[in-house]
Design an enzyme around this catalytic site. Sequence first.
Site, PDB file in Angstrom:
ATOM      1  N   THR A  64       0.826  -1.204   0.000  1.00  0.00           N
ATOM      2  CA  THR A  64       0.000   0.000   0.000  1.00  0.00           C
ATOM      3  C   THR A  64       0.863   1.259   0.000  1.00  0.00           C
ATOM      4  O   THR A  64       1.989   1.241   0.509  1.00  0.00           O
ATOM      5  CB  THR A  64      -0.901  -0.010   1.259  1.00  0.00           C
ATOM      6  OG1 THR A  64      -1.422   1.301   1.477  1.00  0.00           O
ATOM      7  CG2 THR A  64      -0.144  -0.409   2.513  1.00  0.00           C
ATOM      8  N   ASP A  65       0.292   2.346  -0.510  1.00  0.00           N
ATOM      9  CA  ASP A  65       1.014   3.630  -0.460  1.00  0.00           C
ATOM     10  C   ASP A  65       1.152   4.127   0.977  1.00  0.00           C
ATOM     11  O   ASP A  65       1.951   5.023   1.259  1.00  0.00           O
ATOM     12  CB  ASP A  65       0.309   4.688  -1.327  1.00  0.00           C
ATOM     13  CG  ASP A  65      -1.124   5.009  -0.911  1.00  0.00           C
ATOM     14  OD1 ASP A  65      -1.657   4.336   0.001  1.00  0.00           O
ATOM     15  OD2 ASP A  65      -1.719   5.934  -1.497  1.00  0.00           O
ATOM     16  N   GLU A  66       0.375   3.527   1.908  1.00  0.00           N
ATOM     17  CA  GLU A  66       0.420   4.022   3.293  1.00  0.00           C
ATOM     18  C   GLU A  66       1.768   3.755   3.960  1.00  0.00           C
ATOM     19  O   GLU A  66       2.070   4.340   4.996  1.00  0.00           O
ATOM     20  CB  GLU A  66      -0.734   3.423   4.101  1.00  0.00           C
ATOM     21  CG  GLU A  66      -2.065   3.819   3.494  1.00  0.00           C
ATOM     22  CD  GLU A  66      -3.284   3.553   4.362  1.00  0.00           C
ATOM     23  OE1 GLU A  66      -3.174   3.592   5.591  1.00  0.00           O
ATOM     24  OE2 GLU A  66      -4.354   3.334   3.776  1.00  0.00           O
ATOM     25  N   TYR A  75      -1.329  -0.349  11.135  1.00  0.00           N
ATOM     26  CA  TYR A  75      -1.578  -1.046   9.859  1.00  0.00           C
ATOM     27  C   TYR A  75      -0.430  -0.790   8.890  1.00  0.00           C
ATOM     28  O   TYR A  75       0.169  -1.725   8.348  1.00  0.00           O
ATOM     29  CB  TYR A  75      -2.907  -0.573   9.248  1.00  0.00           C
ATOM     30  CG  TYR A  75      -3.031  -0.887   7.760  1.00  0.00           C
ATOM     31  CD1 TYR A  75      -3.128  -2.201   7.313  1.00  0.00           C
ATOM     32  CD2 TYR A  75      -3.041   0.142   6.805  1.00  0.00           C
ATOM     33  CE1 TYR A  75      -3.231  -2.493   5.948  1.00  0.00           C
ATOM     34  CE2 TYR A  75      -3.145  -0.148   5.447  1.00  0.00           C
ATOM     35  CZ  TYR A  75      -3.231  -1.468   5.022  1.00  0.00           C
ATOM     36  OH  TYR A  75      -3.321  -1.749   3.686  1.00  0.00           O
ATOM     37  N   LYS A 122       2.430  -3.371   7.253  1.00  0.00           N
ATOM     38  CA  LYS A 122       2.619  -3.573   5.808  1.00  0.00           C
ATOM     39  C   LYS A 122       4.050  -3.211   5.415  1.00  0.00           C
ATOM     40  O   LYS A 122       4.669  -3.894   4.581  1.00  0.00           O
ATOM     41  CB  LYS A 122       1.621  -2.723   5.011  1.00  0.00           C
ATOM     42  CG  LYS A 122       0.161  -3.131   5.164  1.00  0.00           C
ATOM     43  CD  LYS A 122      -0.172  -4.504   4.617  1.00  0.00           C
ATOM     44  CE  LYS A 122      -0.111  -4.568   3.107  1.00  0.00           C
ATOM     45  NZ  LYS A 122      -0.560  -5.921   2.630  1.00  0.00           N
ATOM     46  N   ARG A 150      -7.245  11.600  -0.242  1.00  0.00           N
ATOM     47  CA  ARG A 150      -6.852  10.255  -0.667  1.00  0.00           C
ATOM     48  C   ARG A 150      -6.845  10.237  -2.193  1.00  0.00           C
ATOM     49  O   ARG A 150      -7.566  10.995  -2.848  1.00  0.00           O
ATOM     50  CB  ARG A 150      -7.835   9.195  -0.128  1.00  0.00           C
ATOM     51  CG  ARG A 150      -7.801   9.061   1.402  1.00  0.00           C
ATOM     52  CD  ARG A 150      -6.456   8.545   1.877  1.00  0.00           C
ATOM     53  NE  ARG A 150      -6.355   8.348   3.321  1.00  0.00           N
ATOM     54  CZ  ARG A 150      -5.834   9.244   4.163  1.00  0.00           C
ATOM     55  NH1 ARG A 150      -5.418  10.421   3.715  1.00  0.00           N
ATOM     56  NH2 ARG A 150      -5.718   8.960   5.446  1.00  0.00           N
TER      57      ARG A 150
END
Length: 343
Positions: free
Chosen positions: A125-127, A150, A154, A214
């Site tokens: 994910t980009d997170e 989270y 990741k 987002r």
Amino acid sequence: MLKLLVTGGAGFIGSNFVRFVLERSQDCHVINLDKLTYAGNLENLAGLENDPRHEFIQGDICNESVMRESLQKGVDAVINFAAESHVDRSILHSSEFVQTNIVGTLNLLELCRKNRIRRFIQISTDEVYGSLGSSGAFTEQSTIAPNSPYAASKASADLLVRSYCHTHGFPGIITRCSNNYGPYQFPEKLIPLLISNALSGIPLPIYGDGLNVRDWIHVRDHCAAIETVLHHGKNGEVYNVGARQELPNLEVARRILRALNKDESLITYVEDRPGHDRRYAIDSSKMETQLNWRARISFDAGLQETIQWYRSNTAWIEHVRSGAYMTYYDRMYGRRSQTLSER
Ligand code: NAD
Ligand code: TYD
């Protein structure tokens, strides 16, 4: 015949991907392994029960014997979607995130290495890059700076994949995609939550000032990117995936209400998420220039289609909200608790 092991294939993106690859190629077999947590739902796979190219296994990616047995079915490539995926839940209970997202990925990496799997795609994910100011976008070279449990779990998994590629010459690839939306997304995430609340005429909760941004991509564009990476990606590489469709949350809520002809007074500001990342934006030039992939679905068209899907699938919404889809599993596959290790 290409044999894929897809983990987390009863979740939102995984189930869309399974449908996508089976629609695109007759010459493909999918072993779909999913633990069926609250987010895993066999109704997402409805219609595939009698497709001989699709085999479902209820199993946990942390379980060594289940994963070994699954990998020994002659698998060509593994695509790891399985994860705890909701930031809010990770703030309340981090340990499941460490268990599935980190320990589970490590278990997969080790077994794939031992079984000489030729391609492993980690769906990230980009997170992992953290939060942006008002300009710029994440590239594959951006610093990894996760802010939520989270995102940290990741990012840890990504680093394990990287280390296996570097140390063992492991054929791993990481994709980092921006926020997805589309059919079969569990209504705890922003877009399906807002649509389903608006359909029921109940308040739309917006965190903080609603100006967090987002970068939205339709799940089908994400699936096409993963398929491209599967066939053309280079081992050891990271690929960012995004559609350059940034929007503040408040604007997303307004568009949904407009499309459903509902009043903006349904928007309700609620307490902000702790540590809420302000802005994500993804630069997917590498996918575009090196692999010739680009997102094709505009946010407006994708949102209309998604709203229509939720409108036409109110029974699905009711089932996932009530947990009633467990009975669907019983109906389609027999005893819910039966796992590979028990057989
Ligand atoms: P989801 O929560 O809808 O689905 C996750 C699936 O994994 C569920 O079916 C669940 O049952 C399964 N699962 C959980 N723990 C498991 C375990 N231990 N063993 C086997 N299966 C397990 O999530 P999603 O939105 O479909 O996301 C899929 C992947 O894509 C995740 O890895 C997520 O980090 C990543 N991702 C999501 C987004 C997004 O916007 N949703 C964006 C970028 C990346
Ligand atoms: P979410 O769908 O949880 O994805 P992520 O946190 O992984 O980006 O949230 C998307 C954005 O919407 C994020 O800025 C948080 C915000 N949000 C709300 O304002 N209200 C809500 O009820 C939810 C679930 C999210």
